[in-house]
Design an enzyme around this catalytic site. Structure first.
Site, PDB file in Angstrom:
ATOM      1  CG  HIS A 153      -9.457   3.724  12.105  1.00 59.12           C
ATOM      2  ND1 HIS A 153      -8.382   3.776  12.952  1.00 59.12           N
ATOM      3  CD2 HIS A 153     -10.507   3.342  12.876  1.00 59.12           C
ATOM      4  CE1 HIS A 153      -8.759   3.427  14.182  1.00 59.12           C
ATOM      5  NE2 HIS A 153     -10.040   3.159  14.163  1.00 59.12           N
TER       6      HIS A 153
HETATM    7  C1  LIG Z   1     -16.483  -1.469  13.813  1.00 57.20           C
HETATM    8  C2  LIG Z   1     -15.848  -0.123  13.922  1.00 57.20           C
HETATM    9  C3  LIG Z   1     -15.035   0.177  15.024  1.00 57.20           C
HETATM   10  C4  LIG Z   1     -14.421   1.422  15.126  1.00 57.20           C
HETATM   11  N1  LIG Z   1     -13.743   1.747  16.259  1.00 57.20           N
HETATM   12  C5  LIG Z   1     -13.333   3.026  16.450  1.00 57.20           C
HETATM   13  C6  LIG Z   1     -12.810   3.466  17.696  1.00 57.20           C
HETATM   14  O1  LIG Z   1     -12.730   2.721  18.664  1.00 57.20           O
HETATM   15  N2  LIG Z   1     -12.380   4.754  17.803  1.00 57.20           N
HETATM   16  C7  LIG Z   1     -12.460   5.631  16.756  1.00 57.20           C
HETATM   17  O2  LIG Z   1     -12.044   6.770  16.912  1.00 57.20           O
HETATM   18  N3  LIG Z   1     -12.978   5.251  15.576  1.00 57.20           N
HETATM   19  C8  LIG Z   1     -13.438   3.982  15.411  1.00 57.20           C
HETATM   20  N4  LIG Z   1     -14.010   3.625  14.222  1.00 57.20           N
HETATM   21  C9  LIG Z   1     -14.032   4.598  13.118  1.00 57.20           C
HETATM   22  C10 LIG Z   1     -15.074   5.700  13.288  1.00 57.20           C
HETATM   23  O3  LIG Z   1     -16.189   5.215  13.994  1.00 57.20           O
HETATM   24  C11 LIG Z   1     -15.469   6.230  11.903  1.00 57.20           C
HETATM   25  O4  LIG Z   1     -14.313   6.661  11.220  1.00 57.20           O
HETATM   26  C12 LIG Z   1     -16.424   7.413  11.993  1.00 57.20           C
HETATM   27  O5  LIG Z   1     -17.500   7.100  12.829  1.00 57.20           O
HETATM   28  C13 LIG Z   1     -16.929   7.803  10.609  1.00 57.20           C
HETATM   29  O6  LIG Z   1     -17.817   8.888  10.729  1.00 57.20           O
HETATM   30  P1  LIG Z   1     -18.605   9.504   9.477  1.00 57.20           P
HETATM   31  O7  LIG Z   1     -19.415  10.620  10.007  1.00 57.20           O
HETATM   32  O8  LIG Z   1     -17.635   9.792   8.392  1.00 57.20           O
HETATM   33  O9  LIG Z   1     -19.523   8.319   8.959  1.00 57.20           O
HETATM   34  P2  LIG Z   1     -20.659   7.499   9.761  1.00 57.20           P
HETATM   35  O10 LIG Z   1     -20.571   7.731  11.220  1.00 57.20           O
HETATM   36  O11 LIG Z   1     -20.592   6.102   9.284  1.00 57.20           O
HETATM   37  O12 LIG Z   1     -22.004   8.193   9.300  1.00 57.20           O
HETATM   38  C14 LIG Z   1     -22.608   8.005   8.051  1.00 57.20           C
HETATM   39  C15 LIG Z   1     -24.116   7.945   8.284  1.00 57.20           C
HETATM   40  O13 LIG Z   1     -24.785   8.184   7.055  1.00 57.20           O
HETATM   41  C16 LIG Z   1     -25.839   7.248   6.911  1.00 57.20           C
HETATM   42  N5  LIG Z   1     -26.071   7.109   5.461  1.00 57.20           N
HETATM   43  C17 LIG Z   1     -25.222   6.648   4.529  1.00 57.20           C
HETATM   44  N6  LIG Z   1     -25.789   6.711   3.315  1.00 57.20           N
HETATM   45  C18 LIG Z   1     -27.016   7.251   3.481  1.00 57.20           C
HETATM   46  C19 LIG Z   1     -28.079   7.567   2.587  1.00 57.20           C
HETATM   47  N7  LIG Z   1     -27.988   7.362   1.268  1.00 57.20           N
HETATM   48  N8  LIG Z   1     -29.233   8.101   3.104  1.00 57.20           N
HETATM   49  C20 LIG Z   1     -29.341   8.322   4.436  1.00 57.20           C
HETATM   50  N9  LIG Z   1     -28.360   8.041   5.322  1.00 57.20           N
HETATM   51  C21 LIG Z   1     -27.213   7.508   4.843  1.00 57.20           C
HETATM   52  C22 LIG Z   1     -25.325   5.993   7.586  1.00 57.20           C
HETATM   53  O14 LIG Z   1     -26.373   5.119   7.956  1.00 57.20           O
HETATM   54  C23 LIG Z   1     -24.587   6.585   8.783  1.00 57.20           C
HETATM   55  O15 LIG Z   1     -25.431   6.769   9.897  1.00 57.20           O
HETATM   56  C24 LIG Z   1     -14.614   2.386  14.094  1.00 57.20           C
HETATM   57  C25 LIG Z   1     -15.429   2.096  13.001  1.00 57.20           C
HETATM   58  C26 LIG Z   1     -16.064   0.866  12.914  1.00 57.20           C
HETATM   59  C27 LIG Z   1     -16.959   0.593  11.725  1.00 57.20           C
END
Ligand SMILES: Cc1cc2nc3c(=O)[nH]c(=O)nc-3n(C[C@H](O)[C@H](O)[C@H](O)COP(=O)(O)OP(=O)(O)OC[C@H]3O[C@@H](n4cnc5c(N)ncnc54)[C@H](O)[C@@H]3O)c2cc1C
Ligand SMILES: *[C@@H]1O[C@H](CO)[C@@H](O)[C@H](O)[C@H]1NC(C)=O
Ligand SMILES: *[C@@H]1O[C@H](CO)[C@@H](O)[C@H](O)[C@H]1NC(C)=O
Ligand SMILES: *[C@@H]1O[C@H](CO)[C@@H](O)[C@H](O)[C@H]1NC(C)=O
Ligand SMILES: *[C@@H]1O[C@H](CO)[C@@H](O)[C@H](O)[C@H]1NC(C)=O
Length: 550
Positions: free
Chosen positions: A488
């Site tokens: 997280h």
């Molecule tokens: C293994 C795991 C289990 C988890 N379990 C839970 C759960 O059960 N419940 C819950 O609520 N949360 C859970 N979480 C946490 C939650 O999923 C994350 O906090 C949340 O998804 C983050 O969202 P975000 O939009 O900030 O980033 P992300 O969803 O990671 O999105 C970032 C995106 O940007 C892309 N990206 C990055 N850099 C570039 C670039 N330079 N060019 C193009 N694309 C790029 C990546 O490929 C990715 O698709 C979990 C996380 C993980 C890793």
């Protein structure tokens, strides 16, 4: 003939309607891959096209943001990973550990990283982002999160945004033996009242939502793309954004910079440009590692630091990559004497002493690294392992992100400084004591093995709790010794430090951050609900802003 075929088609249509009405659970009409109609490969990208909004990262926040903005504007999503559709292990709860522990090749859906304190961690590298690889637990944010976020929330809009997400991708899970025992054990341990099934953040023990349906099929941010207006959206995969293009803003006197587009690289290492139209914006949704990394690579960050890498400074912003947080996770794993069903997180205990309690159970090859516990000895047999863990709220210990390379595909270096703040270690001690109480509960009797000379005990996999759980220093030692991540991690682009209350990057025109990197507190027990909500919420806010200005 014509008449017959007409009849055929209309009765066939009726049949489809009936089947659809019978078979579709709830209102989940979005269960389709119709979004694939507007997904393309970066290698086929036609340059020199202009967009109203370029969204960097098709992740948890990026997908709902893109779908929302496409209602009225031309949107481009650039995602470095591929599509989850068709990758079997991504679509089921049983595949969770396999995907997480698979060898990290440059295009696997999980990019593993190890924080500088040596804790293995993971980030999504696939359309849908980390929501497409996570454990699927879904629960809304706590009041403290809203209060401390420095964003002026409109709570009617917040609720509507959650609903928009929930109607499409959130389900009520069915509890099996291990999760039921956790529920009962938590209540016996005093984590009450019992709040039954609820998506709200309420003190006590509850069953939360899941992005896996009752058949075990995963939904994620990707499915929200089915809400998009197909005529206005283009999603490009295998597109790795390397830099934000900046230019002196003509709207302002002085050396103001504005984002005008991005440079990205396809799989054949060919470069492409994508540009924004006047009035448009570049929106960074690359996650807590990706977004600060891209700002730094684009010359937005601490001046002396950027200069040390030879990166031309576009804007001195000292806090880019500062205030990185990760909630430490600690717990125990046991081998149960009775069979338990596979389960990812379904039940949560919400205490008011600084911790949340969650659990999982899985069948694993003993030799494999189980990310839910540490220190498993290696052996070729399969084992069912049941885990009970606590994560601390907030946390207060802050860390940093630095570049490891100017190549965007290389993970930045991250340090979270787990337990450097004394309150965090007290919260962990409080949480692990509750684990001890749950283990002693009546509901957990069935999970003990009879001992050779009378009595019963658990078979722990990895470290057990200290015997004397009233001893603070023993408990603190357990916390430090067994610290792990629950994935997280958040921060790196905090509101008031890197972005303003509207999530605009301070001092740069037409550039916003919309993802978990703006959070100083991880929302609720698990963050994805609020990251998904944020994407929808900011999308709606931008639509309203533009409506007012035209
Ligand atoms: C293994 C795991 C289990 C988890 N379990 C839970 C759960 O059960 N419940 C819950 O609520 N949360 C859970 N979480 C946490 C939650 O999923 C994350 O906090 C949340 O998804 C983050 O969202 P975000 O939009 O900030 O980033 P992300 O969803 O990671 O999105 C970032 C995106 O940007 C892309 N990206 C990055 N850099 C570039 C670039 N330079 N060019 C193009 N694309 C790029 C990546 O490929 C990715 O698709 C979990 C996380 C993980 C890793
Ligand atoms: C995209 O193109 C690259 C290079 O031609 C190829 O390796 C990759 O498999 C393609 N991906 C998809 C999803 O079509
Ligand atoms: C939003 O929903 C929460 C609970 O789900 C409720 O307590 C709150 O009153 C709602 N707020 C508004 C403004 O509708
Ligand atoms: C749950 O476990 C029982 C006993 O092992 C098994 O018979 C049943 O099929 C499992 N159910 C599911 C949904 O996995
Ligand atoms: C730990 O729990 C005790 C007892 O419930 C409480 O008084 C204390 O505030 C908690 N500590 C923290 C840091 O939350």
């Amino acid at each position: 003939m014509v008449k017959t075929s007409c009849l055929w088609s209309s009765s066939y249509g009726f049949l489809i309607l009936v089947v659809a009405l019978i078979c579709l659970p709830n209102a989940h009409s979005l269960q389709s891959n119709s979004y694939m109609g507007f997904v393309s490969n970066a290698t086929e990208f036609k340059s020199e096209e202009y967009y109203d909004y370029i969204i960097v990262g098709g992740g948890t926040a990026g997908c709902p943001l893109a779908a929302t903005l496409s209602e009225n504007y031309k949107v481009l999503v650039l995602e470095r990973g591929g599509v989850p559709h068709g990758v079997r292990n991504l679509m089921t709860p049983e595949g969770f550990l396999t995907v997480l522990t698979d060898v990290d090749t440059h295009d696997s859906p999980v990019q593993s990283f190890t924080s500088e304190e040596g804790i293995p961690n993971a980030r999504g590298r696939i359309l849908g982002g980390s929501s497409a690889i996570n454990a699927g637990f879904y629960s809304r944010a706590d009041q403290e999160f809203y209060r401390k976020s420095l964003i002026e929330w409109d709570f009617r809009e917040v609720n509507q945004s959650y609903k928009w997400v929930e109607n499409a991708i959130v389900f009520r899970p069915e509890l099996k033996s291990w999760q039921s025992a956790i529920r009962d054990g938590l209540l016996e341990a005093g984590v009450g009242p019992y709040n039954d099934f609820s998506l709200d953040h309420v003190v006590g023990t509850k069953v939360g939502g899941s992005t896996f349906d009752t058949n075990g099929r995963r939904y994620s941010a990707v499915d929200l793309l089915n809400y998009a207006n197909p005529a206005n959206i283009k999603v490009v995969v295998h597109a790795s954004v390397e830099r934000i293009l900046l230019a002196s803003s003509s709207d302002y006197s002085g050396p103001q910079q504005a984002a005008i587009g991005v440079v990205f690289c396809d799989r054949l290492r060919r470069y492409h440009h994508a540009m924004v139209r006047k009035g448009g914006e570049v929106l960074l949704s690359a996650g807590s590692l990706g977004t600060p990394q891209l700002l730094l690579l684009s010359g937005i960050g601490p001046r002396p630091y950027l200069s040390s890498w030879g990166i031309p400074v576009a804007r001195h912003l000292p806090y880019v990559g500062q205030f990185m947080y990760d909630n430490p996770r600690n717990g125990i794993s046991i081998v149960p004497p009775i069979p338990v069903n596979h389960s990812l997180i379904q039940v949560v205990g919400i205490t008011n002493s600084g911790s949340y309690l969650e659990a999982a159970s899985s069948r694993i090859p003993f030799a494999s690294l189980n990310p839910f516990f540490v220190g498993a000895p290696s052996s070729p047999i399969y084992l069912t392992v049941a885990t009970l863990m606590e994560k601390i709220i907030e946390p207060l210990s802050a860390g940093t992100l630095r570049l490891a390379s100017t190549d965007v595909s290389v993970n930045p270096l991250v340090r979270f400084n787990y337990f450097s703040n004394p309150t965090d270690i007290q919260r962990c001690v409080n949480g692990t004591r509750i684990i001890g109480d749950v283990l002693r509960s009546r509901s957990f009797q069935d999970f003990r093995f009879p001992q050779l000379f009378g009595g019963t005990d658990f078979r722990f996999v990895g470290p057990a709790l200290p015997t004397d759980q009233s001893d603070d220093s023993l408990m603190e030692d357990f916390c430090r010794r067994t610290v792990n991540t629950i994935w997280h991690y958040h921060g790196g682009c905090l509101v008031g430090k890197v972005v303003d209350a509207d999530l605009r990057v301070i001092g740069i025109e037409s550039l916003r951050v919309v993802d978990g990197s703006v959070f100083s507190i991880s929302p609720g027990t698990n963050p994805q609900a609020s990251v998904l909500m944020l994407g929808r919420y900011i999308g709606q806010k931008i639509l309203r802003e533009r409506m007012r200005s035209t």
